[in-house]
Scaffold this motif. Structure first.
Motif, PDB file in Angstrom:
ATOM      1  N   ASP A  29     -67.788  -2.920 -20.011  1.00 38.08           N
ATOM      2  CA  ASP A  29     -67.862  -2.636 -18.573  1.00 38.08           C
ATOM      3  C   ASP A  29     -66.497  -2.112 -18.137  1.00 38.08           C
ATOM      4  N   ARG A  30     -66.505  -1.313 -17.065  1.00 34.56           N
ATOM      5  CA  ARG A  30     -65.271  -0.769 -16.503  1.00 34.56           C
ATOM      6  C   ARG A  30     -65.368  -0.871 -14.990  1.00 34.56           C
ATOM      7  N   ASP A  31     -64.279  -1.304 -14.350  1.00 31.64           N
ATOM      8  CA  ASP A  31     -64.310  -1.398 -12.894  1.00 31.64           C
ATOM      9  C   ASP A  31     -63.755  -0.131 -12.260  1.00 31.64           C
ATOM     10  N   GLY A  41     -59.972  -0.966 -14.978  1.00 29.93           N
ATOM     11  CA  GLY A  41     -59.919  -2.155 -15.825  1.00 29.93           C
ATOM     12  C   GLY A  41     -61.136  -2.212 -16.734  1.00 29.93           C
ATOM     13  N   GLU A  42     -60.948  -2.728 -17.936  1.00 23.96           N
ATOM     14  CA  GLU A  42     -62.029  -2.738 -18.926  1.00 23.96           C
ATOM     15  C   GLU A  42     -62.345  -4.159 -19.378  1.00 23.96           C
ATOM     16  N   PHE A  43     -63.606  -4.345 -19.764  1.00 21.29           N
ATOM     17  CA  PHE A  43     -64.100  -5.652 -20.204  1.00 21.29           C
ATOM     18  C   PHE A  43     -64.955  -5.422 -21.434  1.00 21.29           C
ATOM     19  N   GLY A  84     -56.282  -4.070 -18.180  1.00 13.61           N
ATOM     20  CA  GLY A  84     -56.113  -3.310 -16.949  1.00 13.61           C
ATOM     21  C   GLY A  84     -56.438  -4.072 -15.691  1.00 13.61           C
ATOM     22  N   GLY A  85     -56.333  -5.410 -15.734  1.00 16.81           N
ATOM     23  CA  GLY A  85     -56.581  -6.198 -14.539  1.00 16.81           C
ATOM     24  C   GLY A  85     -58.046  -6.374 -14.188  1.00 16.81           C
TER      25      GLY A  85
END
Length: 575
Positions: free
Chosen positions: A525-527, A531-533, A553-554
């Motif tokens: 996932d990316r916000d 930021g990446e998950f 990336g927070g």
């Protein structure tokens, strides 16, 4: 301050409601008319029962569609009012709630409304009754609290004042600062309800989705502060219409309502948690065989055994998990939270009606105090002293650095109670509530965390009928989830949850991602800030599975976009 609650806020018969409300520690009640009409108790018997329980009857409600009507309707309304006044005399209730008129035939004339309300107040005074006029958010002509105050001021009668209701004020986006312009002695009553922010008809929102302070998104502390600055000296009273509360245990709901008012009052006085948690000390699970095998595969090492209890300590990096052999099926039993003042945290929990649980301990055992969360999970308040109960041993080296978050599936009638518990007792901040598609219904989810993210909890409510399984999981943080996935695929190929190829076809269309994600079964996932998950899931043992996560990336979320994929695969495996 005096604390009250409307009988409509809880389930049961009127007699059951009064007993539960008194047991929860309330000082008074608002008697909702339907509760009285359906009760076999006479008004005199209700009055006596309340008095025996130490409850005052603070308000009788509601009286609807009275003002701004033609002469013929007014005559009928006054007859209705006279009957209400006689009932109130028998009840021993001195305050009647009059809601602003919602009838299509109501006349938009403030002078007419004021004159008729003055007449009502004059009649009420003859019976020793006062009138609290409330602007309903869907009132035909009067739907703002300051408009209701203007009408009351025009009427100018000592037995007529306003009732302020937080839902009717805040649901319309009205600024509560205007309350401070109302003389305190003319604020006859203050009703409180929180609510989630929903885009829907305000009447349906009010009738079905109100909740206790701290369970929704309204700023009730600011509203009450304005009322107190105006000079309001009456009770804080809960008036909550909620479909779940009407079906849940009356005792638990009443206690939860009292907890919400205590937390609100502490907030008014600037009393927050003495110290919010600083991290996870441990997560404790039942079962040793299957869970131990799973932990061993994940790279954990058994580093100690408790000398007096059948509990093992497993560790890797900064992540510590306890395995308790007393349970049958694997399940999450307890969560230990680090903090600078465990005793103060336990004391605050007790002040919020969450008593410290009795525990058997040997003289040499560390003194750990715990309270029960609404779903029964034990929450321990810790410092490092508990580690002395286990034989000192170094944790296993490896890529896992700690516990990232813990996810708990709540019983359907405890979801809002749990949100209030973690917010008030632990000082966690609630995030937006989400609804995630499930193959058999919906999963409602709400994350709560400390401001710095050192403690993250996710509360889930599964609404999936017969396929509802109370899964729980512990998410473990790591620095390189791809390396973890490669090792597990090589050494334990059946350990990870299989992710469908269709997911990766869509993912690669949306994002430029490493092709290794598909090969390794890692989700992504990316916000909006970049930021990446990256995360993966193990198979489930009993009620428990593990998630391995990497944040860069927070990124502050939980990969909610991927939850439907995980749920579908888990349900397929379970069935």
């Amino acid at each position: 301050m005096r604390k009250s609650i409307a009988t409509v806020s809880v389930s049961g018969t009127l007699a059951e409601k009064l007993e539960a409300i008194a047991a929860a520690g309330f000082d008074g009640v608002e008697i909702f008319e339907n509760d009285l009409l359906a009760s076999p108790l006479s008004p005199e018997e209700v009055r006596a029962r309340a008095a025996d329980l130490g409850l005052g009857i603070d308000l009788y409600q509601p009286f609807r569609d009275f003002e701004a009507v033609d002469a013929g309707t007014l005559a009928g309304n006054l007859r209705r009012a006279e009957h209400k006044f006689r009932v109130m005399e028998r009840l021993g209730a001195g305050l009647l709630l009059v809601c602003s008129n919602v009838s299509p035939s109501a006349i938009g004339d403030d002078e007419l409304a004021a004159g008729q309300l003055r007449l009502l107040a004059e009649r009420a005074a003859e019976h020793g009754v006062r009138i609290a006029y409330e602007a309903l958010a869907w009132g035909r002509h009067v739907n703002e609290y300051l408009h209701a105050w203007r009408v009351v001021r025009m009427a100018d009668h000592p037995n007529l004042g306003v009732c302020l209701d937080s839902f009717h004020i805040l649901s319309r986006g009205s600024d509560p600062i205007g309350i401070e312009a109302i003389p305190g002695e003319k604020i006859f009553f203050l009703q409180l309800a929180d609510a989630p922010l929903l885009a829907m008809d305000v009447l349906q929102w009010s009738r079905h989705y109100r909740c206790f302070p701290g369970q929704g998104n309204f700023d009730l502390t600011g509203l009450v502060s304005s009322a107190l600055r105006a000079g309001y000296a009456g009770p804080l009273s809960l008036e909550v219409f909620n479909d779940v509360f009407r079906q849940a245990s009356v005792e638990r709901t009443a206690l939860d309502g009292m907890r919400s008012l205590i937390a609100l009052e502490q907030g008014l006085h600037g009393e927050g948690p003495p110290a919010v948690p600083t991290g996870f000390a441990f997560a404790e699970l039942s079962g040793t065989g299957e869970v131990g095998g799973l932990l061993g595969a994940l790279g954990f090492a058994r580093t100690g055994t408790h000398p007096t209890k059948p509990v093992e300590l497993w560790a890797q990096g900064g992540a510590r998990l306890l395995l308790n052999a007393t349970g049958a099926d694997p399940a999450l039993l307890a969560i230990g939270l680090d903090g600078p003042d465990p005793a103060g945290a336990a004391k605050r929990a007790e002040s919020l009606l969450s008593p410290v649980l009795p525990r058997e301990r040997a003289p040499e055992d560390a003194r750990l105090e715990a309270v029960a969360a609404p779903d029964g999970t034990e929450i321990f308040f810790c410092d490092d002293a508990w580690l002395a109960d286990f034989t000192p041993a170094a944790p296993a080296p490896g890529p896992i650095t700690g516990i990232d978050h813990v996810a708990l599936t709540q019983p359907w009638h405890h979801f809002d109670e749990a949100a209030l518990f973690y917010r008030s007792v632990l000082g966690l901040r609630p995030q937006e509530s989400l609804e995630v598609p499930d193959p058999y219904g919906l999963l409602r989810s709400r994350a709560m965390s400390t401001g710095d993210g050192s403690v993250r909890m996710v509360l889930n409510l599964a609404q999936v009928g017969a396929a509802d399984i109370p899964w729980q999981h512990v998410a473990l943080a790591c620095d390189d989830v791809l390396a973890v996935a490669r090792r597990l695929r090589r050494e334990h190929p059946g350990l990870l949850l299989p992710i469908p190829a269709n997911y990766y076809d869509d993912l690669e269309a949306r994002h430029d991602v490493d092709p290794a994600l598909r090969e390794l079964g890692v989700l992504y996932d990316r916000d909006e800030r970049g930021g990446e998950f990256l995360h993966l899931y193990t198979v489930t043992v009993g009620r428990v599975f593990f998630e391995i996560v990497q944040r860069t990336g927070g990124y502050g979320g939980y990969g909610a976009v991927n939850a439907p994929i995980r749920l579908a695969v888990q349900h397929a495996a379970h069935r």
